[in-house]
Design a protein around this motif. Structure first.
Motif, PDB file in Angstrom:
ATOM      1  N   VAL A 348     -93.624 128.818   7.448  1.00 19.59           N
ATOM      2  CA  VAL A 348     -94.759 129.727   7.237  1.00 19.59           C
ATOM      3  C   VAL A 348     -94.301 131.179   7.253  1.00 19.59           C
ATOM      4  O   VAL A 348     -94.653 131.975   6.373  1.00 19.59           O
ATOM      5  CB  VAL A 348     -95.832 129.494   8.323  1.00 19.59           C
ATOM      6  N   ILE A 349     -93.486 131.542   8.247  1.00 20.94           N
ATOM      7  CA  ILE A 349     -93.105 132.949   8.423  1.00 20.94           C
ATOM      8  C   ILE A 349     -92.206 133.434   7.290  1.00 20.94           C
ATOM      9  O   ILE A 349     -92.458 134.487   6.690  1.00 20.94           O
ATOM     10  CB  ILE A 349     -92.412 133.149   9.787  1.00 20.94           C
ATOM     11  N   VAL A 350     -91.148 132.685   6.982  1.00 25.86           N
ATOM     12  CA  VAL A 350     -90.185 133.178   5.996  1.00 25.86           C
ATOM     13  C   VAL A 350     -90.811 133.273   4.608  1.00 25.86           C
ATOM     14  O   VAL A 350     -90.537 134.218   3.844  1.00 25.86           O
ATOM     15  CB  VAL A 350     -88.920 132.288   5.973  1.00 25.86           C
ATOM     16  N   HIS A 351     -91.698 132.327   4.253  1.00 27.48           N
ATOM     17  CA  HIS A 351     -92.327 132.400   2.935  1.00 27.48           C
ATOM     18  C   HIS A 351     -93.435 133.449   2.904  1.00 27.48           C
ATOM     19  O   HIS A 351     -93.729 134.011   1.842  1.00 27.48           O
ATOM     20  CB  HIS A 351     -92.852 131.027   2.533  1.00 27.48           C
ATOM     21  N   SER A 352     -94.010 133.745   4.064  1.00 20.59           N
ATOM     22  CA  SER A 352     -94.988 134.836   4.127  1.00 20.59           C
ATOM     23  C   SER A 352     -94.311 136.177   3.885  1.00 20.59           C
ATOM     24  O   SER A 352     -94.853 137.049   3.203  1.00 20.59           O
ATOM     25  CB  SER A 352     -95.680 134.842   5.492  1.00 20.59           C
ATOM     26  N   VAL A 353     -93.119 136.353   4.437  1.00 20.67           N
ATOM     27  CA  VAL A 353     -92.359 137.582   4.203  1.00 20.67           C
ATOM     28  C   VAL A 353     -92.006 137.707   2.721  1.00 20.67           C
ATOM     29  O   VAL A 353     -92.088 138.797   2.136  1.00 20.67           O
ATOM     30  CB  VAL A 353     -91.090 137.624   5.073  1.00 20.67           C
ATOM     31  N   LEU A 354     -91.628 136.593   2.095  1.00 21.97           N
ATOM     32  CA  LEU A 354     -91.319 136.610   0.665  1.00 21.97           C
ATOM     33  C   LEU A 354     -92.545 137.014  -0.148  1.00 21.97           C
ATOM     34  O   LEU A 354     -92.451 137.857  -1.050  1.00 21.97           O
ATOM     35  CB  LEU A 354     -90.823 135.234   0.217  1.00 21.97           C
TER      36      LEU A 354
END
Length: 514
Positions: A348-354
């Motif tokens: 969730v976090i890494v793709h939200s940053v993307l």
């Protein structure tokens, strides 16, 4: 050999101690001439008036000097803000250049001496400790005693190391005026490479590069006999030293834009900012080449290389963040959380940053081509938020400072938008995978223990299932530490690359003939 290593530890600690006490050396005296020389033309007259009470005063420490500066500067701005005179507020932060120019200290007078006594001794000590490691031991990966080490298993030494790194990053990003002595120390080196005085970022780049080199030597010793790890370590050392440190500085010396040819959007999140575009377009053929090169890497380079080699081509062989994680962070790789809960947060976090990086860039480009009529200066607020929350706090303070707490790939695993982009390509359209010989797995757990990306490799190995994970950076350590040769990094056909084989008989799953 033990004596040499002990001396090395002593030299490293002496160098670190001298580096740490440098901010407390010297005194500071401000004059009108210094104010005029270190402020913008539009602010010179007003800044000279604001700081007039400080002229001629000698401050015994940077704490007292910066405190007096902030008191005078904030009083002026606060009065304007109360009256809502926002156009007259001075938003630029002049604390660093004025503190730096006002300094009188032995470090400024003898920069090379203090460079040798601090960074030089730390580097020498690190090499003296790392070079003799495993000298009289047979080749093979050495991870003995990692869970009994106070440095490598969240003990008191690890806590102190993490706290020191976090404090350093906080000062570097938001309070650089407190480390002007260290910046003066590397100014002669900066003058040689770029012809310009050093900034806090040049100081950081110098330390960053030397840290990768010194701890890269440790990797050579630890993984001697493993050609893949040796080549991978040499690669990240080369790319950091040449592409991230030397070449950008030399470009500035040649009156060209500062540019890291291996840095790729969205990791290089300000690539499409208006000032960057203007710099590229105003720098002639070289600037245009840099712009086109960056776009080609994003559109063609990343998908193509990732298709053939997986994300390891960048994350484990080229990237500076990965280079630091693989060298300086290697002693902490076993601290990565392997739980299913951590994996859910990670996705969730890494793709939200993307997504945030993509949205920010799209708005920036649209606003630029509309002549800033679309959002006016609103994109600057988004830039500031992203730069603070992601570029500084996440990538810097947490990404590196949390090595001793959460493992060496916190940023790569949870925050890097480029890693997310590479991972999506690797997961669904790549020839790379880690194959497993399930019939040979003895469930020792070495692979999972030392996976820096928090992948439970053993779970796949027990099932004989190929490891096709978006987060895998292909470091190959799981294969290196496997005592049975169960794991192998391969680039094969994309056909049937993703499969489920929950029941194992030898090396083959059960086959049902219809």
């Amino acid at each position: 050999m033990k004596i040499i290593q002990s001396i090395g530890v002593g030299l490293f600690l002496i160098g670190l101690a001298i580096f740490t006490v440098m901010p407390f050396l010297g005194n500071y005296t401000l004059s009108e001439e210094l104010v005029l020389a270190n402020t913008k033309d539009i602010h010179q007259e007003k800044m000279a008036e604001i700081l007039k009470p400080m002229y001629g005063e000698t401050y015994a420490s940077n704490f007292s000097f910066i405190s007096a500066f902030n008191e005078n500067f904030s009083a002026y701005n606060d009065a304007l803000k109360e009256e809502s005179k926002w156009d007259e507020v001075i938003w630029d932060d002049y604390s660093f250049p004025l503190t730096q120019s006002s300094l009188s200290s032995p470090v400024r007078d003898n920069p090379w001496l203090f460079f040798g006594l601090s960074i030089g001794l730390a580097v020498l000590g690190g090499l003296m400790y790392n070079l003799p490691k495993h000298q009289d031991e047979p080749a093979g990966v050495k991870n003995n005693g990692i869970f009994h080490s106070s440095m490598k298993n969240r003990g008191w030494m690890g806590m102190i190391t993490g706290a020191y790194l976090i404090l350093f990053y906080i000062i570097l990003y938001w309070f650089p005026a407190y480390i002007v002595n260290q910046v003066w120390m590397v100014t002669p080196l900066s003058m040689i490479l770029s012809g310009n005085p050093a900034s806090q970022w040049f100081l950081y780049g110098t330390i960053y590069t030397l840290a990768i080199i010194v701890m890269g030597v440790r990797m050579f010793r630890k993984y001697r006999g493993n050609k893949y790890q040796q080549l991978r370590t040499a690669s990240v050392m080369f790319f950091q030293t040449a592409f991230a440190f030397l070449i950008p500085e030399i470009l500035v010396l040649l009156n060209q834009p500062y540019f890291d040819f291996k840095n790729i959007w969205p990791l290089d999140y300000d690539f499409f900012y208006d000032y960057q575009i203007e710099t590229f377009l105003s720098s002639g053929g070289v600037g245009m080449f840099m712009l086109i090169w960056g776009i080609l890497l994003i559109v063609i380079g990343v998908p193509t290389f990732t298709y053939f080699f997986g994300k390891r081509w960048y994350c484990s062989w080229v990237c500076g963040c990965g280079g630091l994680a693989e060298t300086v962070g290697d002693p902490y790789r076993q601290l990565s959380d392997k739980s299913l809960k951590a994996w859910k947060y990670e996705r969730v976090i890494v793709h939200s940053v993307l997504v945030l990086a993509v949205v920010m860039t799209a708005l920036t480009i649209a606003n630029y081509f509309s002549g800033f009529a679309l959002l006016e200066n609103a994109t600057n607020q988004l830039h500031s938020f992203y730069g603070f929350a992601i570029g500084s706090v996440f990538a810097g303070v947490v990404g590196t400072g949390f090595y001793p707490f959460m493992g060496n790939r916190v940023w790569c695993r949870f925050g890097c938008p480029l890693a997310a982009y590479l991972g999506l390509v690797q997961r669904f359209k790549s020839r790379f995978r880690i194959t497993t010989n399930g019939g040979q797995c003895i469930s020792c757990g070495n692979c999972s223990t030392h996976c820096e990306m928090g992948i439970d490799v053993r779970w796949y190995a027990q099932r004989g299932q190929e490891i096709v994970r978006a987060s895998c950076v292909g470091c190959g350590v799981c294969s290196s530490v496997c005592p049975r040769g169960v794991l192998k990094l391969e680039n094969g056909s994309t056909e049937n690359r993703i499969n489920e084989m929950p029941i194992i008989i030898g090396n083959d799953s059960i086959k049902i003939n219809a």
